[in-house]
Design an enzyme around this catalytic site. Sequence first.
Site, PDB file in Angstrom:
ATOM      1  N   ASP A   7     -22.508   5.279 -10.051  1.00 37.79           N
ATOM      2  CA  ASP A   7     -23.875   4.751 -10.122  1.00 37.79           C
ATOM      3  C   ASP A   7     -24.778   5.833 -10.700  1.00 37.79           C
ATOM      4  O   ASP A   7     -24.440   7.021 -10.706  1.00 37.79           O
ATOM      5  CB  ASP A   7     -24.387   4.345  -8.734  1.00 37.79           C
ATOM      6  CG  ASP A   7     -25.794   3.721  -8.804  1.00 37.79           C
ATOM      7  OD1 ASP A   7     -26.084   3.000  -9.771  1.00 37.79           O
ATOM      8  OD2 ASP A   7     -26.606   3.974  -7.904  1.00 37.79           O
ATOM      9  N   SER A   8     -25.950   5.415 -11.170  1.00 35.69           N
ATOM     10  CA  SER A   8     -26.915   6.384 -11.677  1.00 35.69           C
ATOM     11  C   SER A   8     -27.400   7.302 -10.555  1.00 35.69           C
ATOM     12  O   SER A   8     -27.862   8.409 -10.815  1.00 35.69           O
ATOM     13  CB  SER A   8     -28.115   5.648 -12.257  1.00 35.69           C
ATOM     14  OG  SER A   8     -28.694   4.830 -11.251  1.00 35.69           O
ATOM     15  N   TYR A  39     -31.758   4.842 -14.425  1.00 34.44           N
ATOM     16  CA  TYR A  39     -31.313   4.329 -15.711  1.00 34.44           C
ATOM     17  C   TYR A  39     -32.172   3.138 -16.157  1.00 34.44           C
ATOM     18  O   TYR A  39     -32.245   2.835 -17.342  1.00 34.44           O
ATOM     19  CB  TYR A  39     -29.866   3.827 -15.609  1.00 34.44           C
ATOM     20  CG  TYR A  39     -28.789   4.880 -15.719  1.00 34.44           C
ATOM     21  CD1 TYR A  39     -29.062   6.231 -15.573  1.00 34.44           C
ATOM     22  CD2 TYR A  39     -27.474   4.499 -15.967  1.00 34.44           C
ATOM     23  CE1 TYR A  39     -28.050   7.172 -15.672  1.00 34.44           C
ATOM     24  CE2 TYR A  39     -26.460   5.428 -16.069  1.00 34.44           C
ATOM     25  CZ  TYR A  39     -26.744   6.770 -15.912  1.00 34.44           C
ATOM     26  OH  TYR A  39     -25.740   7.693 -16.012  1.00 34.44           O
ATOM     27  N   GLY A  40     -32.781   2.475 -15.186  1.00 37.36           N
ATOM     28  CA  GLY A  40     -33.434   1.183 -15.434  1.00 37.36           C
ATOM     29  C   GLY A  40     -34.561   1.214 -16.437  1.00 37.36           C
ATOM     30  O   GLY A  40     -34.976   0.169 -16.935  1.00 37.36           O
ATOM     31  N   CYS A  70     -23.335  -0.203 -10.550  1.00 33.98           N
ATOM     32  CA  CYS A  70     -24.679  -0.088 -11.093  1.00 33.98           C
ATOM     33  C   CYS A  70     -24.886  -1.289 -12.013  1.00 33.98           C
ATOM     34  O   CYS A  70     -24.163  -1.446 -12.997  1.00 33.98           O
ATOM     35  CB  CYS A  70     -24.776   1.217 -11.896  1.00 33.98           C
ATOM     36  SG  CYS A  70     -26.343   1.437 -12.747  1.00 33.98           S
ATOM     37  N   ASN A  71     -25.815  -2.150 -11.657  1.00 30.73           N
ATOM     38  CA  ASN A  71     -26.068  -3.341 -12.477  1.00 30.73           C
ATOM     39  C   ASN A  71     -26.601  -2.971 -13.840  1.00 30.73           C
ATOM     40  O   ASN A  71     -26.324  -3.633 -14.834  1.00 30.73           O
ATOM     41  CB  ASN A  71     -27.071  -4.254 -11.784  1.00 30.73           C
ATOM     42  CG  ASN A  71     -26.472  -4.902 -10.573  1.00 30.73           C
ATOM     43  OD1 ASN A  71     -25.895  -5.965 -10.657  1.00 30.73           O
ATOM     44  ND2 ASN A  71     -26.567  -4.246  -9.430  1.00 30.73           N
ATOM     45  N   THR A  72     -27.413  -1.899 -13.866  1.00 30.60           N
ATOM     46  CA  THR A  72     -28.039  -1.510 -15.127  1.00 30.60           C
ATOM     47  C   THR A  72     -26.959  -1.107 -16.131  1.00 30.60           C
ATOM     48  O   THR A  72     -26.970  -1.547 -17.280  1.00 30.60           O
ATOM     49  CB  THR A  72     -29.033  -0.363 -14.877  1.00 30.60           C
ATOM     50  OG1 THR A  72     -29.908  -0.770 -13.830  1.00 30.60           O
ATOM     51  CG2 THR A  72     -29.837  -0.047 -16.112  1.00 30.60           C
ATOM     52  N   GLU A 162     -34.818   6.582  -4.407  1.00 31.75           N
ATOM     53  CA  GLU A 162     -34.204   7.891  -4.707  1.00 31.75           C
ATOM     54  C   GLU A 162     -35.031   9.026  -4.104  1.00 31.75           C
ATOM     55  O   GLU A 162     -34.504  10.057  -3.717  1.00 31.75           O
ATOM     56  CB  GLU A 162     -34.050   8.087  -6.222  1.00 31.75           C
ATOM     57  CG  GLU A 162     -32.940   7.254  -6.866  1.00 31.75           C
ATOM     58  CD  GLU A 162     -31.538   7.849  -6.679  1.00 31.75           C
ATOM     59  OE1 GLU A 162     -31.392   9.075  -6.679  1.00 31.75           O
ATOM     60  OE2 GLU A 162     -30.586   7.047  -6.527  1.00 31.75           O
ATOM     61  N   CYS A 194     -29.424  -5.063  -8.136  1.00 28.68           N
ATOM     62  CA  CYS A 194     -29.443  -3.601  -8.274  1.00 28.68           C
ATOM     63  C   CYS A 194     -28.837  -3.062  -6.990  1.00 28.68           C
ATOM     64  O   CYS A 194     -29.210  -3.503  -5.896  1.00 28.68           O
ATOM     65  CB  CYS A 194     -30.875  -3.100  -8.440  1.00 28.68           C
ATOM     66  SG  CYS A 194     -31.025  -1.295  -8.335  1.00 28.68           S
ATOM     67  N   THR A 195     -27.902  -2.114  -7.141  1.00 26.25           N
ATOM     68  CA  THR A 195     -27.175  -1.658  -5.946  1.00 26.25           C
ATOM     69  C   THR A 195     -28.038  -0.805  -5.020  1.00 26.25           C
ATOM     70  O   THR A 195     -27.627  -0.493  -3.905  1.00 26.25           O
ATOM     71  CB  THR A 195     -25.890  -0.897  -6.337  1.00 26.25           C
ATOM     72  OG1 THR A 195     -26.236   0.127  -7.286  1.00 26.25           O
ATOM     73  CG2 THR A 195     -24.879  -1.837  -6.938  1.00 26.25           C
ATOM     74  N   HIS A 196     -29.239  -0.434  -5.465  1.00 20.84           N
ATOM     75  CA  HIS A 196     -30.152   0.251  -4.546  1.00 20.84           C
ATOM     76  C   HIS A 196     -30.828  -0.724  -3.573  1.00 20.84           C
ATOM     77  O   HIS A 196     -31.286  -0.326  -2.511  1.00 20.84           O
ATOM     78  CB  HIS A 196     -31.272   0.962  -5.317  1.00 20.84           C
ATOM     79  CG  HIS A 196     -30.855   2.262  -5.965  1.00 20.84           C
ATOM     80  ND1 HIS A 196     -30.024   2.310  -7.050  1.00 20.84           N
ATOM     81  CD2 HIS A 196     -31.183   3.544  -5.677  1.00 20.84           C
ATOM     82  CE1 HIS A 196     -29.859   3.576  -7.411  1.00 20.84           C
ATOM     83  NE2 HIS A 196     -30.553   4.347  -6.599  1.00 20.84           N
TER      84      HIS A 196
HETATM   85  N1  DGL Z   1     -28.314   1.111  -8.794  1.00 26.03           N
HETATM   86  C1  DGL Z   1     -28.558   0.903 -10.189  1.00 26.03           C
HETATM   87  C2  DGL Z   1     -28.483  -0.585 -10.501  1.00 26.03           C
HETATM   88  O1  DGL Z   1     -27.756  -1.257  -9.856  1.00 26.03           O
HETATM   89  C3  DGL Z   1     -29.746   1.667 -10.453  1.00 26.03           C
HETATM   90  C4  DGL Z   1     -30.544   1.535 -11.533  1.00 26.03           C
HETATM   91  C5  DGL Z   1     -31.349   2.692 -12.055  1.00 26.03           C
HETATM   92  O2  DGL Z   1     -30.875   3.818 -12.104  1.00 26.03           O
HETATM   93  O3  DGL Z   1     -32.466   2.377 -12.477  1.00 26.03           O
HETATM   94  O4  DGL Z   1     -29.066  -1.110 -11.379  1.00 26.03           O
END
Ligand code: DGL
Length: 270
Positions: A7-8, A39-40, A70-72, A162, A194-196
């Site tokens: 993940d990011s 990353y988003g 990470c969905n992004t 974060e 989003c996994t967050h």
């Molecule tokens: N957890 C990532 C996701 O699922 C984080 C995205 C990010 O870094 O913006 O999209």
Amino acid sequence: MAVGVFDSGIGGLTVLDAITRRLPDLPLVYLGDNAHAPYGVRTHDDIFNLTCAAVERLWDEGCDLVILACNTASAAALKRMQETWLPADKRVLGVFVPMIEALTERNWGDNSPPREVAVKHVALFATPATVASRAFQRELAYRAIGVDVEAQPCGGVVDAIEQGDEILAEALVRSHVEALLRRMPHPEAAVLGCTHYPLMESTFQDALGDGVKVYSQANLVAESLADYLTRRPKMLGTGTASKFLTTGDPKAVSSKATQFLRRRIDFQSA
Ligand code: DGL
């Protein structure tokens, strides 16, 4: 026989935790690219390059199979990685498809034509890059017809999580939910793309109301990985030890991750 989880930042730990519960004997190597999160708000090229570099790092740990938790990255880079970059002996799996299969009542690998499903109005909450990619709508259209998707780019939420600022994250979630409900007043289902966001799941549910079913990915991804490994056991790589790697500051990331998962997590430098 280790599997990589990427993940990011720390959001993918929600997926790692669910995999650990489902497959307790499977060694997992986690890599958080905290130095480059979030990353988003990055371009698709940028996300592609960073994700490829992270996946290569996980190959060095003996992980031939990497889950993009990470969905992004799944939305902005996975298709291009699979089509132009991935060697034949490696696999990278995303987190989108298991969720869409659950939403459209399909089993893994059911490639039958799209059909009508029970839900008609779906709210999608995700990062700006995931929303801009329209990957969710694309994957959904392969499987279902007549589903109306309203997507809300949730700027700022990943940053707040974060940084460990739960009060800001909660305020942002409520304002993003309000914005979406103005455009789609009665969604039947909401997807936390989003996994967050599972960390804020109760706030999403509260703001959306009890009548909305909230889909969150972690358990769905763990189940789909277990299924994948029974079909493709050779994809278990040569790595044997679980570990947590970060491109950021290991001390700061360990303390955030420990707070996030409510158990001690020790990160080391990637
Ligand atoms: N957890 C990532 C996701 O699922 C984080 C995205 C990010 O870094 O913006 O999209």
